[in-house]
Enzyme design. Structure first.
Site, PDB file in Angstrom:
ATOM      1  N   ASP A  16      67.202  50.462  67.571  1.00 59.77           N
ATOM      2  CA  ASP A  16      66.947  50.783  68.984  1.00 59.77           C
ATOM      3  C   ASP A  16      66.946  49.449  69.725  1.00 59.77           C
ATOM      4  O   ASP A  16      66.945  48.378  69.113  1.00 59.77           O
ATOM      5  CB  ASP A  16      65.586  51.478  69.120  1.00 59.77           C
ATOM      6  N   SER A  17      66.924  49.531  71.049  1.00 62.28           N
ATOM      7  CA  SER A  17      66.842  48.306  71.841  1.00 62.28           C
ATOM      8  C   SER A  17      65.506  47.594  71.648  1.00 62.28           C
ATOM      9  O   SER A  17      65.385  46.429  71.978  1.00 62.28           O
ATOM     10  CB  SER A  17      66.989  48.660  73.318  1.00 62.28           C
ATOM     11  N   CYS A  79      68.224  55.754  69.557  1.00 62.52           N
ATOM     12  CA  CYS A  79      68.282  55.351  70.959  1.00 62.52           C
ATOM     13  C   CYS A  79      69.302  56.247  71.671  1.00 62.52           C
ATOM     14  O   CYS A  79      70.467  56.296  71.267  1.00 62.52           O
ATOM     15  CB  CYS A  79      68.735  53.893  71.016  1.00 62.52           C
ATOM     16  N   GLU A 158      57.761  48.151  76.451  1.00 62.18           N
ATOM     17  CA  GLU A 158      58.024  46.980  75.608  1.00 62.18           C
ATOM     18  C   GLU A 158      56.914  45.937  75.762  1.00 62.18           C
ATOM     19  O   GLU A 158      56.584  45.229  74.821  1.00 62.18           O
ATOM     20  CB  GLU A 158      59.371  46.340  75.975  1.00 62.18           C
ATOM     21  N   CYS A 190      64.566  59.563  76.096  1.00 60.17           N
ATOM     22  CA  CYS A 190      64.586  58.159  75.673  1.00 60.17           C
ATOM     23  C   CYS A 190      63.508  58.037  74.608  1.00 60.17           C
ATOM     24  O   CYS A 190      62.394  58.554  74.781  1.00 60.17           O
ATOM     25  CB  CYS A 190      64.266  57.245  76.851  1.00 60.17           C
ATOM     26  N   HIS A 192      61.679  55.717  73.726  1.00 57.30           N
ATOM     27  CA  HIS A 192      60.458  54.984  74.118  1.00 57.30           C
ATOM     28  C   HIS A 192      59.390  55.921  74.698  1.00 57.30           C
ATOM     29  O   HIS A 192      58.196  55.637  74.597  1.00 57.30           O
ATOM     30  CB  HIS A 192      60.783  53.943  75.195  1.00 57.30           C
TER      31      HIS A 192
HETATM   32  N1  DGL Z   1      64.944  53.831  73.529  1.00 55.99           N
HETATM   33  C1  DGL Z   1      66.143  53.895  74.209  1.00 55.99           C
HETATM   34  C2  DGL Z   1      66.712  55.226  74.482  1.00 55.99           C
HETATM   35  O1  DGL Z   1      66.394  56.165  73.789  1.00 55.99           O
HETATM   36  C3  DGL Z   1      66.658  52.719  74.984  1.00 55.99           C
HETATM   37  C4  DGL Z   1      65.868  52.332  76.135  1.00 55.99           C
HETATM   38  C5  DGL Z   1      66.410  51.092  76.789  1.00 55.99           C
HETATM   39  O2  DGL Z   1      66.561  50.090  76.106  1.00 55.99           O
HETATM   40  O3  DGL Z   1      66.658  51.144  77.989  1.00 55.99           O
HETATM   41  O4  DGL Z   1      67.527  55.398  75.368  1.00 55.99           O
END
Ligand code: DGL
Length: 284
Positions: A16-17, A79, A158, A190, A192
Protein backbone atom coordinates in the site's frame (compact mmCIF):
# COMPACT_ATOMS: atom_id res chain seq x y z
CA UNK A 1 32.90 -26.08 -2.43
CA UNK A 2 30.00 -24.14 -3.91
CA UNK A 3 27.94 -22.05 -1.56
CA UNK A 4 24.29 -21.67 -2.45
CA UNK A 5 22.04 -18.99 -1.03
CA UNK A 6 18.90 -20.58 0.43
CA UNK A 7 15.74 -19.72 -1.47
CA UNK A 8 13.48 -17.31 0.40
CA UNK A 9 10.39 -18.95 1.94
CA UNK A 10 7.25 -18.55 -0.15
CA UNK A 11 5.15 -15.67 1.08
CA UNK A 12 2.28 -13.41 0.19
CA UNK A 13 3.48 -9.93 -0.75
CA UNK A 14 1.19 -7.08 0.27
CA UNK A 15 1.62 -3.38 -0.43
CA UNK A 16 0.00 0.00 0.00
CA UNK A 17 1.11 3.61 -0.13
CA UNK A 18 1.48 3.51 3.65
CA UNK A 19 -0.31 2.10 6.68
CA UNK A 20 -3.72 1.62 5.02
CA UNK A 21 -2.99 -1.86 3.71
CA UNK A 22 -2.46 -3.02 7.28
CA UNK A 23 -6.25 -3.36 7.44
CA UNK A 24 -5.90 -5.99 4.70
CA UNK A 25 -2.84 -7.56 6.37
CA UNK A 26 -4.89 -8.05 9.55
CA UNK A 27 -7.56 -9.97 7.59
CA UNK A 28 -4.92 -12.00 5.73
CA UNK A 29 -3.40 -13.12 9.02
CA UNK A 30 -6.87 -14.19 10.15
CA UNK A 31 -7.56 -16.16 6.92
CA UNK A 32 -4.08 -17.64 6.45
CA UNK A 33 -2.44 -17.90 9.88
CA UNK A 34 0.27 -20.32 8.68
CA UNK A 35 1.52 -18.29 5.70
CA UNK A 36 4.45 -15.85 5.73
CA UNK A 37 3.38 -12.30 4.89
CA UNK A 38 5.56 -9.48 3.57
CA UNK A 39 4.19 -5.98 3.81
CA UNK A 40 5.55 -2.90 2.03
CA UNK A 41 4.45 0.60 3.04
CA UNK A 42 5.50 3.09 0.38
CA UNK A 43 5.43 5.86 2.94
CA UNK A 44 7.99 8.08 1.22
CA UNK A 45 5.56 8.40 -1.70
CA UNK A 46 2.20 8.53 0.08
CA UNK A 47 -0.48 9.48 -0.56
CA UNK A 48 -0.97 7.80 -3.93
CA UNK A 49 -4.43 9.34 -4.19
CA UNK A 50 -2.93 12.69 -5.09
CA UNK A 51 -0.41 11.29 -7.63
CA UNK A 52 -0.59 10.74 -11.38
CA UNK A 53 -1.61 7.36 -12.82
CA UNK A 54 1.89 6.83 -14.29
CA UNK A 55 3.55 7.51 -10.96
CA UNK A 56 1.30 5.04 -9.14
CA UNK A 57 1.91 2.37 -11.79
CA UNK A 58 5.72 2.87 -11.66
CA UNK A 59 5.77 2.55 -7.87
CA UNK A 60 3.52 -0.52 -7.93
CA UNK A 61 5.71 -2.30 -10.49
CA UNK A 62 8.92 -1.52 -8.56
CA UNK A 63 7.44 -2.71 -5.24
CA UNK A 64 6.05 -5.88 -6.79
CA UNK A 65 9.48 -6.70 -8.22
CA UNK A 66 10.98 -6.19 -4.75
CA UNK A 67 8.37 -8.50 -3.18
CA UNK A 68 8.97 -11.19 -5.82
CA UNK A 69 12.71 -10.99 -5.14
CA UNK A 70 11.90 -11.63 -1.46
CA UNK A 71 9.99 -14.82 -2.29
CA UNK A 72 6.41 -13.58 -2.75
CA UNK A 73 4.33 -16.03 -4.80
CA UNK A 74 1.09 -14.07 -4.66
CA UNK A 75 0.63 -10.29 -4.54
CA UNK A 76 -2.16 -8.47 -2.75
CA UNK A 77 -2.56 -4.87 -3.86
CA UNK A 78 -3.89 -3.60 -0.54
CA UNK A 79 -4.74 -0.23 -2.02
CA UNK A 80 -7.76 0.82 -4.05
CA UNK A 81 -5.80 3.60 -5.74
CA UNK A 82 -2.99 1.31 -6.92
CA UNK A 83 -5.52 -1.28 -8.05
CA UNK A 84 -7.31 1.36 -10.11
CA UNK A 85 -4.16 2.61 -11.81
CA UNK A 86 -1.61 -0.22 -11.76
CA UNK A 87 -3.14 -3.70 -11.61
CA UNK A 88 -3.55 -3.91 -15.40
CA UNK A 89 0.17 -3.10 -15.91
CA UNK A 90 1.12 -5.61 -13.20
CA UNK A 91 -0.94 -8.37 -14.85
CA UNK A 92 0.62 -7.56 -18.20
CA UNK A 93 4.16 -7.77 -16.79
CA UNK A 94 3.54 -10.96 -14.74
CA UNK A 95 0.78 -12.81 -16.61
CA UNK A 96 1.00 -16.02 -14.53
CA UNK A 97 1.40 -14.41 -11.11
CA UNK A 98 -1.72 -14.48 -8.92
CA UNK A 99 -2.56 -10.86 -8.08
CA UNK A 100 -5.48 -9.85 -5.87
CA UNK A 101 -6.70 -6.26 -6.09
CA UNK A 102 -8.77 -4.12 -3.75
CA UNK A 103 -11.73 -2.27 -5.24
CA UNK A 104 -14.66 -0.42 -3.69
CA UNK A 105 -17.36 -3.05 -3.13
CA UNK A 106 -20.09 -1.29 -5.10
CA UNK A 107 -22.03 -4.49 -5.73
CA UNK A 108 -22.37 -5.53 -2.05
CA UNK A 109 -23.09 -1.93 -1.06
CA UNK A 110 -25.94 -1.73 -3.57
CA UNK A 111 -27.28 -5.03 -2.25
CA UNK A 112 -27.05 -3.81 1.35
CA UNK A 113 -28.74 -0.44 0.81
CA UNK A 114 -32.45 -0.19 1.56
CA UNK A 115 -33.09 3.26 0.07
CA UNK A 116 -30.81 2.98 -3.00
CA UNK A 117 -28.68 5.95 -1.89
CA UNK A 118 -25.06 5.00 -1.33
CA UNK A 119 -22.02 7.07 -0.41
CA UNK A 120 -18.49 6.16 -1.46
CA UNK A 121 -15.48 7.68 0.26
CA UNK A 122 -12.26 7.23 -1.72
CA UNK A 123 -9.13 9.01 -2.87
CA UNK A 124 -9.33 11.58 -5.69
CA UNK A 125 -7.35 9.24 -7.98
CA UNK A 126 -9.66 6.27 -7.34
CA UNK A 127 -12.78 8.29 -8.05
CA UNK A 128 -11.22 9.74 -11.22
CA UNK A 129 -10.27 6.30 -12.55
CA UNK A 130 -11.85 4.42 -15.44
CA UNK A 131 -12.11 1.27 -13.29
CA UNK A 132 -14.29 3.13 -10.78
CA UNK A 133 -16.55 4.45 -13.54
CA UNK A 134 -16.84 0.95 -14.93
CA UNK A 135 -17.75 -0.47 -11.47
CA UNK A 136 -20.58 2.07 -11.23
CA UNK A 137 -21.82 1.26 -14.74
CA UNK A 138 -21.85 -2.45 -14.02
CA UNK A 139 -23.31 -2.50 -10.52
CA UNK A 140 -25.09 0.76 -9.68
CA UNK A 141 -27.56 1.20 -12.50
CA UNK A 142 -30.56 3.21 -11.26
CA UNK A 143 -29.01 3.92 -7.83
CA UNK A 144 -27.91 7.25 -6.43
CA UNK A 145 -24.18 7.10 -5.77
CA UNK A 146 -22.54 10.00 -3.95
CA UNK A 147 -18.81 9.59 -4.65
CA UNK A 148 -16.83 11.78 -2.27
CA UNK A 149 -13.10 12.31 -2.88
CA UNK A 150 -11.21 12.73 0.41
CA UNK A 151 -8.00 14.71 -0.18
CA UNK A 152 -6.08 15.18 3.06
CA UNK A 153 -7.61 12.24 4.93
CA UNK A 154 -4.81 9.78 4.19
CA UNK A 155 -2.23 12.42 5.24
CA UNK A 156 -3.87 12.69 8.67
CA UNK A 157 -4.07 8.92 9.12
CA UNK A 158 -0.43 8.53 8.06
CA UNK A 159 0.44 11.14 10.71
CA UNK A 160 -1.28 8.96 13.33
CA UNK A 161 -4.20 11.38 13.77
CA UNK A 162 -6.83 8.71 14.34
CA UNK A 163 -8.96 10.60 16.87
CA UNK A 164 -7.98 14.28 16.91
CA UNK A 165 -9.91 17.54 16.39
CA UNK A 166 -8.30 17.97 12.96
CA UNK A 167 -9.55 14.52 11.93
CA UNK A 168 -13.07 15.17 13.23
CA UNK A 169 -13.23 18.53 11.40
CA UNK A 170 -12.16 16.97 8.10
CA UNK A 171 -14.58 14.05 8.47
CA UNK A 172 -17.46 16.44 9.17
CA UNK A 173 -16.65 18.34 5.98
CA UNK A 174 -16.26 15.19 3.85
CA UNK A 175 -19.40 13.52 5.19
CA UNK A 176 -21.67 16.58 4.83
CA UNK A 177 -22.69 15.82 1.20
CA UNK A 178 -23.43 12.21 2.15
CA UNK A 179 -25.63 13.27 5.06
CA UNK A 180 -27.42 15.81 2.85
CA UNK A 181 -28.14 13.11 0.26
CA UNK A 182 -29.52 10.89 3.09
CA UNK A 183 -27.47 7.88 2.08
CA UNK A 184 -28.15 4.82 4.24
CA UNK A 185 -24.94 3.00 3.28
CA UNK A 186 -21.36 4.26 3.02
CA UNK A 187 -18.51 2.36 1.48
CA UNK A 188 -14.94 2.90 2.62
CA UNK A 189 -13.17 2.85 -0.76
CA UNK A 190 -9.67 3.29 0.63
CA UNK A 191 -7.88 0.82 2.90
CA UNK A 192 -6.76 3.63 5.21
CA UNK A 193 -10.30 4.56 6.23
CA UNK A 194 -11.15 1.53 8.44
CA UNK A 195 -8.38 2.84 10.72
CA UNK A 196 -10.75 5.73 11.56
CA UNK A 197 -13.96 3.71 11.33
CA UNK A 198 -15.20 4.65 14.81
CA UNK A 199 -14.80 8.38 14.11
CA UNK A 200 -16.46 8.00 10.71
CA UNK A 201 -19.42 6.16 12.20
CA UNK A 202 -19.88 8.91 14.79
CA UNK A 203 -19.82 11.55 12.04
CA UNK A 204 -22.31 9.73 9.80
CA UNK A 205 -24.66 8.72 12.61
CA UNK A 206 -25.71 5.29 13.89
CA UNK A 207 -28.40 4.78 11.24
CA UNK A 208 -25.84 4.66 8.40
CA UNK A 209 -24.18 1.31 7.70
CA UNK A 210 -20.47 1.54 7.00
CA UNK A 211 -18.97 -1.15 4.75
CA UNK A 212 -15.43 -2.18 3.91
CA UNK A 213 -13.90 -4.73 1.57
CA UNK A 214 -10.75 -5.94 3.36
CA UNK A 215 -12.19 -9.28 4.53
CA UNK A 216 -13.31 -10.16 1.00
CA UNK A 217 -9.83 -9.36 -0.35
CA UNK A 218 -8.23 -11.72 2.17
CA UNK A 219 -10.72 -14.48 1.36
CA UNK A 220 -9.93 -14.14 -2.34
CA UNK A 221 -6.18 -14.40 -1.58
CA UNK A 222 -6.86 -17.55 0.47
CA UNK A 223 -8.74 -19.08 -2.48
CA UNK A 224 -5.77 -18.43 -4.78
CA UNK A 225 -3.00 -19.56 -2.38
CA UNK A 226 -1.88 -23.07 -3.33
CA UNK A 227 1.68 -23.24 -1.94
CA UNK A 228 2.73 -26.08 0.36
CA UNK A 229 2.83 -25.20 4.06
CA UNK A 230 6.21 -23.99 5.32
CA UNK A 231 7.84 -25.32 8.47
CA UNK A 232 7.89 -23.42 11.72
CA UNK A 233 5.81 -20.45 12.77
CA UNK A 234 4.62 -18.07 10.06
CA UNK A 235 6.48 -14.78 9.91
CA UNK A 236 5.40 -11.24 9.12
CA UNK A 237 8.04 -8.95 7.62
CA UNK A 238 7.54 -5.22 7.29
CA UNK A 239 9.39 -2.88 4.92
CA UNK A 240 9.01 0.83 4.36
CA UNK A 241 10.35 3.41 1.95
CA UNK A 242 10.02 5.82 4.88
CA UNK A 243 10.92 5.07 8.49
CA UNK A 244 10.71 1.30 9.22
CA UNK A 245 10.71 1.88 12.99
CA UNK A 246 7.69 4.18 12.67
CA UNK A 247 5.88 1.49 10.65
CA UNK A 248 6.62 -1.20 13.27
CA UNK A 249 5.39 1.19 15.95
CA UNK A 250 2.15 1.87 14.05
CA UNK A 251 1.61 -1.89 13.64
CA UNK A 252 2.11 -2.39 17.38
CA UNK A 253 -0.41 0.34 18.23
CA UNK A 254 -3.03 -0.29 15.52
CA UNK A 255 -2.93 -4.10 15.26
CA UNK A 256 -1.41 -5.02 18.62
CA UNK A 257 1.44 -6.97 17.00
CA UNK A 258 4.64 -6.13 18.88
CA UNK A 259 8.26 -6.39 17.77
CA UNK A 260 7.89 -7.30 14.10
CA UNK A 261 11.06 -7.05 12.03
CA UNK A 262 11.00 -3.95 9.81
CA UNK A 263 13.49 -2.98 7.13
CA UNK A 264 14.03 -0.19 4.62
CA UNK A 265 13.19 -0.63 0.98
CA UNK A 266 16.53 -0.73 -0.85
CA UNK A 267 17.46 2.51 -2.64
CA UNK A 268 16.85 0.88 -6.04
CA UNK A 269 13.20 1.16 -5.16
CA UNK A 270 13.43 4.87 -4.51
CA UNK A 271 11.05 7.25 -6.31
CA UNK A 272 10.79 7.42 -10.05
CA UNK A 273 10.05 11.11 -9.55
CA UNK A 274 10.02 13.05 -6.33
CA UNK A 275 7.53 15.88 -6.71
CA UNK A 276 3.91 15.32 -5.78
CA UNK A 277 1.85 15.63 -8.92
CA UNK A 278 -1.82 16.11 -9.53
CA UNK A 279 -3.79 12.97 -10.35
CA UNK A 280 -4.69 12.42 -13.98
CA UNK A 281 -8.17 13.79 -13.47
CA UNK A 282 -8.67 14.55 -9.81
CA UNK A 283 -12.18 14.82 -8.58
CA UNK A 284 -11.34 17.49 -5.98
N1 DGL B 1 -4.84 3.08 0.99
C1 DGL B 1 -5.00 3.54 -0.30
C2 DGL B 1 -6.24 3.18 -1.02
O1 DGL B 1 -6.86 2.20 -0.68
C3 DGL B 1 -4.17 4.67 -0.83
C4 DGL B 1 -4.38 5.96 -0.20
C5 DGL B 1 -3.43 7.00 -0.73
O2 DGL B 1 -2.23 6.77 -0.68
O3 DGL B 1 -3.92 8.04 -1.16
O4 DGL B 1 -6.62 3.82 -1.97
Amino acid sequence: MNQTTPLPRPSIGVFDSGVGGLTVLRELRRELPAVDLRYVADTAHAPYGQRSADYIAARSLAITQYLLDQGARLIVVACNTATAHAIAAMRERWPTLPIVGTEPGIKPAVAASRNGRIGVLATPATIASERFKSLLQRHAEGKQIVAQPCPGLVDLIEAGELDTPALHALLAQLCAPLREARVDTVLMGCTHYPLVQAALQRTLGPEVQLLNIEGAVARQAARLWHEAATEGPAAIHLASSGDPAALADFVRRALGWPNLPASSLPPADAPAQSARTAPAAAGG
